[in-house]
Each structure stands twice: as structure tokens, then as C-alpha cells.
Enzyme design. Structure first.
Site, PDB file in Angstrom:
ATOM      1  N   GLU A 169      -7.910  -5.116  -0.693  1.00 18.51           N
ATOM      2  CA  GLU A 169      -8.368  -5.939  -1.815  1.00 18.51           C
ATOM      3  C   GLU A 169      -8.231  -7.436  -1.545  1.00 18.51           C
ATOM      4  OE1 GLU A 169      -9.895  -4.092  -3.543  1.00 18.51           O
ATOM      5  OE2 GLU A 169      -8.795  -2.630  -4.709  1.00 18.51           O
TER       6      GLU A 169
ATOM      7  N   HIS B 273       0.842  -1.190   0.000  1.00 18.24           N
ATOM      8  CA  HIS B 273       0.000   0.000   0.000  1.00 18.24           C
ATOM      9  C   HIS B 273       0.879   1.241   0.000  1.00 18.24           C
ATOM     10  CE1 HIS B 273      -3.174   2.829   1.118  1.00 18.24           C
ATOM     11  NE2 HIS B 273      -3.989   1.906   0.638  1.00 18.24           N
TER      12      HIS B 273
HETATM   13  N1  COA Z   1       4.084  -7.038  -5.138  1.00 15.17           N
HETATM   14  C1  COA Z   1       5.373  -6.979  -5.492  1.00 15.17           C
HETATM   15  N2  COA Z   1       6.136  -5.897  -5.338  1.00 15.17           N
HETATM   16  C2  COA Z   1       5.566  -4.837  -4.767  1.00 15.17           C
HETATM   17  C3  COA Z   1       4.229  -4.823  -4.344  1.00 15.17           C
HETATM   18  C4  COA Z   1       3.482  -5.988  -4.550  1.00 15.17           C
HETATM   19  N3  COA Z   1       2.213  -6.066  -4.204  1.00 15.17           N
HETATM   20  N4  COA Z   1       3.942  -3.620  -3.813  1.00 15.17           N
HETATM   21  C5  COA Z   1       5.053  -2.882  -3.898  1.00 15.17           C
HETATM   22  N5  COA Z   1       6.039  -3.625  -4.485  1.00 15.17           N
HETATM   23  C6  COA Z   1       7.391  -3.207  -4.766  1.00 15.17           C
HETATM   24  C7  COA Z   1       7.420  -2.122  -5.816  1.00 15.17           C
HETATM   25  O1  COA Z   1       7.466  -2.705  -7.107  1.00 15.17           O
HETATM   26  C8  COA Z   1       8.668  -1.388  -5.477  1.00 15.17           C
HETATM   27  O2  COA Z   1       9.746  -2.143  -5.975  1.00 15.17           O
HETATM   28  P1  COA Z   1      10.963  -1.458  -6.781  1.00 15.17           P
HETATM   29  O3  COA Z   1      11.530  -0.462  -5.809  1.00 15.17           O
HETATM   30  O4  COA Z   1      11.837  -2.626  -7.060  1.00 15.17           O
HETATM   31  O5  COA Z   1      10.331  -0.822  -7.974  1.00 15.17           O
HETATM   32  C9  COA Z   1       8.730  -1.502  -3.956  1.00 15.17           C
HETATM   33  O6  COA Z   1       7.920  -2.618  -3.592  1.00 15.17           O
HETATM   34  C10 COA Z   1       8.186  -0.313  -3.219  1.00 15.17           C
HETATM   35  O7  COA Z   1       6.922  -0.026  -3.723  1.00 15.17           O
HETATM   36  P2  COA Z   1       6.002   1.021  -3.021  1.00 15.17           P
HETATM   37  O8  COA Z   1       6.659   2.345  -3.032  1.00 15.17           O
HETATM   38  O9  COA Z   1       5.534   0.465  -1.728  1.00 15.17           O
HETATM   39  O10 COA Z   1       4.769   0.994  -3.989  1.00 15.17           O
HETATM   40  P3  COA Z   1       3.742   2.131  -4.298  1.00 15.17           P
HETATM   41  O11 COA Z   1       3.453   2.952  -3.092  1.00 15.17           O
HETATM   42  O12 COA Z   1       4.153   2.844  -5.521  1.00 15.17           O
HETATM   43  O13 COA Z   1       2.505   1.234  -4.663  1.00 15.17           O
HETATM   44  C11 COA Z   1       0.709  -0.183  -4.540  1.00 15.17           C
HETATM   45  C12 COA Z   1       1.474   0.870  -3.793  1.00 15.17           C
HETATM   46  C13 COA Z   1      -0.596  -0.472  -3.801  1.00 15.17           C
HETATM   47  C14 COA Z   1       0.363   0.325  -5.922  1.00 15.17           C
HETATM   48  C15 COA Z   1       1.551  -1.464  -4.632  1.00 15.17           C
HETATM   49  O14 COA Z   1       1.816  -1.951  -3.355  1.00 15.17           O
HETATM   50  C16 COA Z   1       0.926  -2.514  -5.512  1.00 15.17           C
HETATM   51  O15 COA Z   1       1.077  -2.469  -6.725  1.00 15.17           O
HETATM   52  N6  COA Z   1       0.188  -3.502  -4.920  1.00 15.17           N
HETATM   53  C17 COA Z   1      -0.464  -4.505  -5.725  1.00 15.17           C
HETATM   54  C18 COA Z   1      -1.757  -3.978  -6.311  1.00 15.17           C
HETATM   55  C19 COA Z   1      -2.828  -3.805  -5.273  1.00 15.17           C
HETATM   56  O16 COA Z   1      -3.036  -4.646  -4.407  1.00 15.17           O
HETATM   57  N7  COA Z   1      -3.540  -2.688  -5.381  1.00 15.17           N
HETATM   58  C20 COA Z   1      -4.622  -2.361  -4.463  1.00 15.17           C
HETATM   59  C21 COA Z   1      -4.199  -1.245  -3.562  1.00 15.17           C
HETATM   60  S1  COA Z   1      -5.387  -0.940  -2.284  1.00 15.17           S
END
Ligand code: COA
Length: 363
Positions: free
Chosen positions: A295, A237
Site C-alpha cells: 500500500e 504485514h
Molecule cells: N504501525 C504500528 N504498529 C504496528 C504496525 C503498523 N503499521 N503493524 C503492526 N504493528 C504492531 C501491532 O500493533 C502489534 O503491536 P502490539 O503487539 O503492541 O499489539 C505488533 O506490531 C505486531 O503486529 P503484527 O502481528 O505484525 O500485526 P498483524 O499481523 O496483526 O497485522 C497488519 C498486519 C498489516 C494488519 C499491520 O501490520 C497493520 O495494521 N499495518 C498497517 C495497515 C496497512 O498498511 N494495511 C495494509 C496491509 S497490506
């Protein structure tokens, strides 16, 4: 503030709001003064709508009936294969001057009609005497729903009703900030919610559980996904560094359903996959705190209620619509035009390039 190219605006305060607050370190969500755990499961969706919209009470029945009267004038909107495309197209056709009540009633009627159309079935007329959750279930399934299922859907709609400055709410507020109308604002918000990084994740969570099949395969499956550079849906998140409190609310709602005799086919597997995913992600991103988000258990809850996975994102829109409407009203009352800057990284004209004469003389 971080450099614009990487920030995604995190840490930027885009508005003041009295609607909801997310504390990502403590894993706390406050909706208009109450913790989500206190609201979801004890107050009906309509009651929380009334709180957010600052009105004494809300009855969405007449709004659903009004919306059903518009089904025949939606053209091809509900023929989209994707439910969010259908909702976006249908909501976009509503008169732009309608209020929160009507658009919130409409999104349930349109979502249910879309779900039935996919199965080649006629839309079912709303029953204005039922609660919004009960009638939504009835309009989707075609039969009166048992109370534990209605309560579970009500819990879900309340759990997702509002959540700070998430991407779709921000979208709605940006549109409202130009003094555009409510329907334009929420149509844009539906578009933002559709994406898999926001509201598009719960269907894919179920796909993941199906692909894992048995708990013993979870870790290997998840490691393969991470190695392939794919994200694990339902995990991580932008704000939470701990487990999303809504995940616990929804997991508890599934347990309540099981106690009422409605068995979840996927709860045990989901718990095993969540444990494995938390470990796999902690190993890969030790400093990040990537845990289950809303989710993950949305998928388990709505599946247990018997709703099809294609309808999960539209159901998210049905709950969040109430929050979007409240934010639009708040933005109108308290906000200014939202218009951030950008950092230009394109080429600059050479200082030796002369301007054409007509533009260099003060016009
Ligand atoms: N699976 C794998 N890797 C993940 C991840 C996940 N669910 N969530 C974050 N990461 C990775 C990112 O790719 C990033 O890696 P990198 O530095 O190698 O590029 C790292 O963790 C840090 O990411 P972060 O800054 O926490 O992500 P964000 O704040 O940009 O994104 C989300 C937040 C929700 C978009 C992200 O966690 C995600 O894509 N989750 C899956 C989709 C989902 O469940 N969406 C519903 C949200 S309520």
C-alpha cells in the site's frame, strides 16, 4: 496452532492453491509460477487474468461495454460517498450467474463511473478496443491516457492481482465453499478489502505523507503516532518479515514514470518517510520486521498517475477481482465447505438445570 483468541488464523493452511504463493521470510510472491517482478511491468493485466483463469486469452472490452449497459439499473449504488461502499452495492446488483470476465469488466466501469459522479460528471462509455488499463484511465479522467501512465496502471493491476490467502480472498473462498455464486463471493470480498488493515490503507498513506509535509518531520510525526497507539499505514504485514516485494515493483514503476517525464510530487518524501517508519517500528517492535507493504507505494504510484486517493481502494478491487474469481473457481473445483470450529468461552448451563421434557426425549 495458536490459541483461537489471539491467532487471527495465522499459520493455518486454509486451502491448497495453484494460484499464488507468498514467502514472507524471503519476501517473494509467485503468481501462477512466475515471480511478481517478472510479471508486473512486462505482462498486461489481461494476460495475467488469462493465466489465472486458465484460458488462452482474455479480452475485457466486451465485458466493460456490457457493464456500462447496466449502469442505469444500479439505483442509488453509486451515490455512496465511499468508493468501496459504492462498488459493493453496484456489484451486488449484478446477475448472480455471470462469469469472471463480466464481473472484472464491471468493477472497472462502476469504479470509474463512481469517481466521475463524485465530481458531478457523466460516466464515460467504455472503448472496447483499448486495453483494460488504458480504458479504465480514460473512463476515470475523460481523456486518452499517455502510454507511460497506462503502463504504470497495468503494472499496478498485475502487482495486486493475487496474493495467497489474504483476508478478502479467504472471504471469497468461504462464500464459494457453500456453493454460493460468484457475485455473492466477490461482493463479500469487496467488503473484506475495504478495511484499513487490508485494502483501505493507500488513501491514508497519502494523508500521512501530506501530514508529514517534509522529510525532516517524519521521525517526530511517526513517533507521535506510535505513542498515541495508532498504526502507521502502509507498514507491516501479516506474512512478510521483510519488505513486501510489491513495494519494490511499484517503486520501480514510479521511477520508470519519472524517466518518461512524469514527475512524482511525493516519491522523495515517501522514501524518507519509509526509512523513518522502518526505524521507528524496528525500535518499538525489534523482533517483528515491520517494513513497507504494497500500500505504501500504491499510494505514490496511483497519485503520480493522477488518480484521486478516494479511488485507490476501488482500484485495488479492480486488480484483485481477477484473483478472487480464480480462487472461487479453484474452491469450487477442489475445495470443501469451509467451516472452522470456535472455542466456546460463554457460560455453561448448570448440570442441575433440567431440560424441558419435550427436548429431553430424543427429538
Ligand atoms: N504501525 C504500528 N504498529 C504496528 C504496525 C503498523 N503499521 N503493524 C503492526 N504493528 C504492531 C501491532 O500493533 C502489534 O503491536 P502490539 O503487539 O503492541 O499489539 C505488533 O506490531 C505486531 O503486529 P503484527 O502481528 O505484525 O500485526 P498483524 O499481523 O496483526 O497485522 C497488519 C498486519 C498489516 C494488519 C499491520 O501490520 C497493520 O495494521 N499495518 C498497517 C495497515 C496497512 O498498511 N494495511 C495494509 C496491509 S497490506
Amino acid at each position: 496452532m495458536k490459541e483461537a483468541k489471539a491467532s487471527g488464523l495465522e499459520g493455518v493452511v486454509a486451502a491448497q492453491t495453484a494460484l499464488s504463493h507468498v514467502d514472507g521470510e524471503r519476501g517473494e510472491l509467485i503468481i501462477a509460477g512466475a515471480q511478481v517482478e517478472k510479471l508486473a511491468g512486462s505482462q498486461r493485466f489481461e494476460q495475467v487474468c488469462a493465466t489465472l483463469w486458465r484460458v488462452p486469452e482474455v479480452d475485457l472490452g466486451p465485458a466493460r461495454v456490457w457493464a456500462a449497459g447496466r449502469l442505469s439499473s444500479l439505483g442509488q449504488a453509486l451515490e455512496h460517498a465511499n468508493g468501496m461502499d459504492a462498488l459493493r452495492a453496484a456489484v451486488a446488483q449484478l446477475p448472480s450467474d455471470i462469469d469472471a470476465l463480466k464481473v472484472t469488466g464491471a468493477v472497472a466501469v462502476f469504479g470509474a463511473a463512481w469517481a466521475r459522479r463524485r465530481q458531478g460528471l457523466q460516466a464515460i462509455a467504455p472503448d472496447a478496443r483499448l486495453t483494460h488499463a488504458a480504458d479504465t484511465l480514460r473512463m476515470v479522467t475523460g481523456a486518452a491516457a499517455e502510454q507511460p501512465l497506462v503502463d504504470a496502471l497495468d503494472t499496478y493491476l498485475v502487482a495486486v492481482i493475487d496474493h495467497g490467502m489474504n483476508a478478502s480472498t479467504f472471504t471469497a473462498r468461504v462464500i464459494a465453499s457453500t456453493q454460493s455464486d460468484l457475485v455473492s463471493s466477490v461482493t463479500g470480498a469487496i467488503g473484506a478489502l475495504k478495511g484499513p488493515l487490508h485494502g483501505g490503507a493507500p488513501g491514508p498513506v497519502l494523508d500521512m505523507l501530506d501530514a508529514v509535509e517534509v522529510p525532516e518531520q517524519a521521525t517526530a510525526w511517526l513517533e507521535k503516532e506510535i505513542a498515541a497507539g495508532r498504526r502507521i499505514m502502509g507498514m507491516g504485514h501479516r506474512i512478510y518479515r521483510v519488505r513486501d516485494p510489491r513495494a519494490s515493483v511499484l517503486e520501480t514503476a514510479v521511477e520508470r514514470l519519472e524517466r518518461a517525464g512524469v514527475t512524482s510530487r511525493r516519491l522523495a518524501l515517501a522514501r524518507a518517510v519509509e526509512r523513518a517508519a522502518t526505524q521507528v517500528l524496528a525500535k518499538r517492535y525489534p523482533d517483528r520486521g515491520l517494513q513497507a507493504n504494497v500500500e505504501f507505494y500504491t499510494a505514490v504510484l496511483l497519485d503520480t498517475v493522477g488518480l484521486p486517493r478516494e479511488l485507490f481502494s476501488p482500484l485495488f478491487a479492480m486488480g484483485r477481482m481477477a484473483g478472487w474469481c480464480a480462487h472461487v473457481a479453484e474452491q469450487r473445483a477442489t475445495g470443501r465447505l469451509i467451516r472452522p470450529d470456535s472455542e466456546y468461552v460463554g457460560p455453561m448451563p448448570a448440570s442441575s438445570d433440567p431440560l424441558p421434557p419435550s427436548q429431553g426425549e430424543g427429538h
